[in-house]
Design a protein around this motif. Structure first.
Motif, PDB file in Angstrom:
ATOM      1  N   ALA A 232       0.832  -1.211   0.000  1.00 23.99           N
ATOM      2  CA  ALA A 232       0.000   0.000   0.000  1.00 23.99           C
ATOM      3  C   ALA A 232       0.865   1.260   0.000  1.00 23.99           C
ATOM      4  O   ALA A 232       0.518   2.256  -0.646  1.00 23.99           O
ATOM      5  CB  ALA A 232      -0.928   0.022   1.203  1.00 23.99           C
ATOM      6  N   LYS A 233       1.993   1.212   0.700  1.00 20.86           N
ATOM      7  CA  LYS A 233       2.805   2.417   0.847  1.00 20.86           C
ATOM      8  C   LYS A 233       4.260   2.037   1.055  1.00 20.86           C
ATOM      9  O   LYS A 233       4.560   1.054   1.751  1.00 20.86           O
ATOM     10  CB  LYS A 233       2.307   3.235   2.053  1.00 20.86           C
ATOM     11  CG  LYS A 233       3.048   4.525   2.300  1.00 20.86           C
ATOM     12  CD  LYS A 233       2.427   5.255   3.496  1.00 20.86           C
ATOM     13  CE  LYS A 233       3.154   6.546   3.798  1.00 20.86           C
ATOM     14  NZ  LYS A 233       2.552   7.265   4.958  1.00 20.86           N
ATOM     15  N   VAL A 234       5.142   2.814   0.429  1.00 21.74           N
ATOM     16  CA  VAL A 234       6.574   2.609   0.608  1.00 21.74           C
ATOM     17  C   VAL A 234       7.192   3.928   1.036  1.00 21.74           C
ATOM     18  O   VAL A 234       7.107   4.925   0.327  1.00 21.74           O
ATOM     19  CB  VAL A 234       7.250   2.103  -0.693  1.00 21.74           C
ATOM     20  CG1 VAL A 234       8.744   1.923  -0.457  1.00 21.74           C
ATOM     21  CG2 VAL A 234       6.618   0.815  -1.162  1.00 21.74           C
ATOM     22  N   ASP A 235       7.790   3.905   2.229  1.00 27.06           N
ATOM     23  CA  ASP A 235       8.435   5.106   2.767  1.00 27.06           C
ATOM     24  C   ASP A 235       9.920   5.019   2.478  1.00 27.06           C
ATOM     25  O   ASP A 235      10.628   4.163   3.014  1.00 27.06           O
ATOM     26  CB  ASP A 235       8.171   5.192   4.274  1.00 27.06           C
ATOM     27  CG  ASP A 235       8.581   6.545   4.853  1.00 27.06           C
ATOM     28  OD1 ASP A 235       9.367   7.258   4.187  1.00 27.06           O
ATOM     29  OD2 ASP A 235       8.117   6.894   5.944  1.00 27.06           O
ATOM     30  N   LEU A 236      10.404   5.905   1.635  1.00 30.45           N
ATOM     31  CA  LEU A 236      11.800   5.875   1.195  1.00 30.45           C
ATOM     32  C   LEU A 236      12.637   6.973   1.843  1.00 30.45           C
ATOM     33  O   LEU A 236      13.741   7.272   1.372  1.00 30.45           O
ATOM     34  CB  LEU A 236      11.845   6.022  -0.330  1.00 30.45           C
ATOM     35  CG  LEU A 236      11.154   4.895  -1.093  1.00 30.45           C
ATOM     36  CD1 LEU A 236      10.642   5.385  -2.439  1.00 30.45           C
ATOM     37  CD2 LEU A 236      12.103   3.717  -1.290  1.00 30.45           C
ATOM     38  N   ARG A 237      12.156   7.541   2.921  1.00 30.39           N
ATOM     39  CA  ARG A 237      12.854   8.657   3.568  1.00 30.39           C
ATOM     40  C   ARG A 237      13.940   8.173   4.530  1.00 30.39           C
ATOM     41  O   ARG A 237      14.081   8.659   5.642  1.00 30.39           O
ATOM     42  CB  ARG A 237      11.840   9.530   4.319  1.00 30.39           C
ATOM     43  CG  ARG A 237      10.841  10.212   3.408  1.00 30.39           C
ATOM     44  CD  ARG A 237       9.762  10.925   4.193  1.00 30.39           C
ATOM     45  NE  ARG A 237       8.943   9.978   4.956  1.00 30.39           N
ATOM     46  CZ  ARG A 237       7.957  10.342   5.763  1.00 30.39           C
ATOM     47  NH1 ARG A 237       7.682  11.626   5.928  1.00 30.39           N
ATOM     48  NH2 ARG A 237       7.269   9.413   6.413  1.00 30.39           N
ATOM     49  N   TYR A 238      14.696   7.215   4.074  1.00 32.19           N
ATOM     50  CA  TYR A 238      15.792   6.666   4.869  1.00 32.19           C
ATOM     51  C   TYR A 238      17.062   6.687   4.023  1.00 32.19           C
ATOM     52  O   TYR A 238      17.007   6.659   2.793  1.00 32.19           O
ATOM     53  CB  TYR A 238      15.481   5.234   5.325  1.00 32.19           C
ATOM     54  CG  TYR A 238      14.222   5.128   6.168  1.00 32.19           C
ATOM     55  CD1 TYR A 238      14.265   5.305   7.544  1.00 32.19           C
ATOM     56  CD2 TYR A 238      12.995   4.863   5.565  1.00 32.19           C
ATOM     57  CE1 TYR A 238      13.096   5.213   8.318  1.00 32.19           C
ATOM     58  CE2 TYR A 238      11.838   4.768   6.316  1.00 32.19           C
ATOM     59  CZ  TYR A 238      11.891   4.953   7.692  1.00 32.19           C
ATOM     60  OH  TYR A 238      10.753   4.866   8.441  1.00 32.19           O
ATOM     61  N   ASP A 239      18.183   6.703   4.698  1.00 32.14           N
ATOM     62  CA  ASP A 239      19.456   6.790   3.976  1.00 32.14           C
ATOM     63  C   ASP A 239      19.743   5.526   3.173  1.00 32.14           C
ATOM     64  O   ASP A 239      20.252   5.587   2.059  1.00 32.14           O
ATOM     65  CB  ASP A 239      20.600   7.050   4.959  1.00 32.14           C
ATOM     66  CG  ASP A 239      20.504   8.437   5.586  1.00 32.14           C
ATOM     67  OD1 ASP A 239      19.882   9.328   4.956  1.00 32.14           O
ATOM     68  OD2 ASP A 239      21.028   8.624   6.698  1.00 32.14           O
ATOM     69  N   THR A 240      19.451   4.363   3.754  1.00 38.56           N
ATOM     70  CA  THR A 240      19.816   3.117   3.074  1.00 38.56           C
ATOM     71  C   THR A 240      18.664   2.147   2.900  1.00 38.56           C
ATOM     72  O   THR A 240      18.751   1.219   2.096  1.00 38.56           O
ATOM     73  CB  THR A 240      20.943   2.398   3.846  1.00 38.56           C
ATOM     74  OG1 THR A 240      20.510   2.172   5.196  1.00 38.56           O
ATOM     75  CG2 THR A 240      22.208   3.250   3.865  1.00 38.56           C
TER      76      THR A 240
END
Length: 254
Positions: A232-240
């Motif tokens: 449903a959702k992918v949070d890509l607000r991470y460094d790795t």
């Protein structure tokens, strides 16, 4: 010759000189009056819509969303003027005020015609819900139309429409070549990017490195689709890494 005779001759000469001067001034005055009267009459004729009316307006350019009736209404007051007194700049402004007209150029063609070339808005996206965005990233307002196909939904703060459109093109192209379609993209007041795909997946891209984060999603997606739960959702607000929200989990939480 006596002094009296000499004085009399000078008086005659002065009278003669004054007479010629008066005739010259009178002639000059008549010329000025004649020219003024001619200019006044010419001005009346030039500005007389009955004497020199605008008989036709020739419209050129591809038109899909601007009708003849809209153009007639926009120009109805300006067409009451004469061919020479009609202000082509006002005609241009009246046409460019029409909702789907992007640009208009107007010129006179003797003896009684105005030639107009119209360029319509080329819409590429919805903007902030109720406005449109053209190919130059400019916002414009126009009524909804049923003949316009599906367009992406773009949104952002005031003054950021060109930035959002440019970013959408970049992100959409990267997703497209990998088999995805970007349906919407928005920029928050805090300058964080949010997107959604046509398969319903929401993407949180954050403020920085959005293209690298999109590539990270593309790389990991084959692994995600192997899971038993739809994404449903992918949070890509991470460094790795990234965080995944599953559809069933979201339904249960709701």
């Amino acid at each position: 010759m006596s002094w009296a005779e000499v004085g009399q001759r000078w008086k005659l000469r002065l009278v003669q000189v004054d007479w010629y001067l008066c005739l010259g001034l009178l002639f000059l005055l008549l010329v000025v009056i004649s020219l003024s009267m001619g200019a006044w009459k010419l001005n009346l004729i030039v500005n007389d819509a009955d004497a020199l009316p605008i008989e036709a307006v020739a419209i050129r350019g591809e038109r899909a969303r601007t009708s003849d009736e809209e153009i007639q209404v926009a120009l109805q007051d300006l067409m009451k003027r004469s061919f020479f007194s009609a202000d082509v700049n006002q005609v241009q402004d009246a046409l460019e005020a029409l909702p789907w007209v992007y640009q208009a150029s107007v010129r006179r063609e003797w003896p009684a015609k105005l030639k107009v070339y119209l360029v319509e808005q080329q819409v590429v996206a919805h903007w902030n819900g109720d406005a449109w965005l053209n190919i130059h990233g400019q916002i414009f307002d126009a009524p909804k139309r049923s003949d316009i196909g599906a367009l992406p939904l773009l949104a952002g703060p005031e003054g950021q429409s060109k930035v959002v459109l440019t970013t959408y093109r970049q992100v959409s192209e990267l997703l497209k070549i990998n088999g995805f379609k970007l349906d919407s993209l928005s920029l928050s007041p805090r300058h964080a990017w949010h997107g959604s795909l046509d398969n319903g997946i929401m993407l949180e891209l954050g403020r920085e490195d959005k293209m690298a984060r999109i590539q990270r999603f593309i790389n990991v997606y084959p692994t995600l689709v192997k899971q038993s739960k739809p994404v449903a959702k992918v949070d890509l607000r991470y460094d790795t890494g990234l965080a995944v929200g599953w559809e069933n989990a979201q339904k249960e939480s709701q």
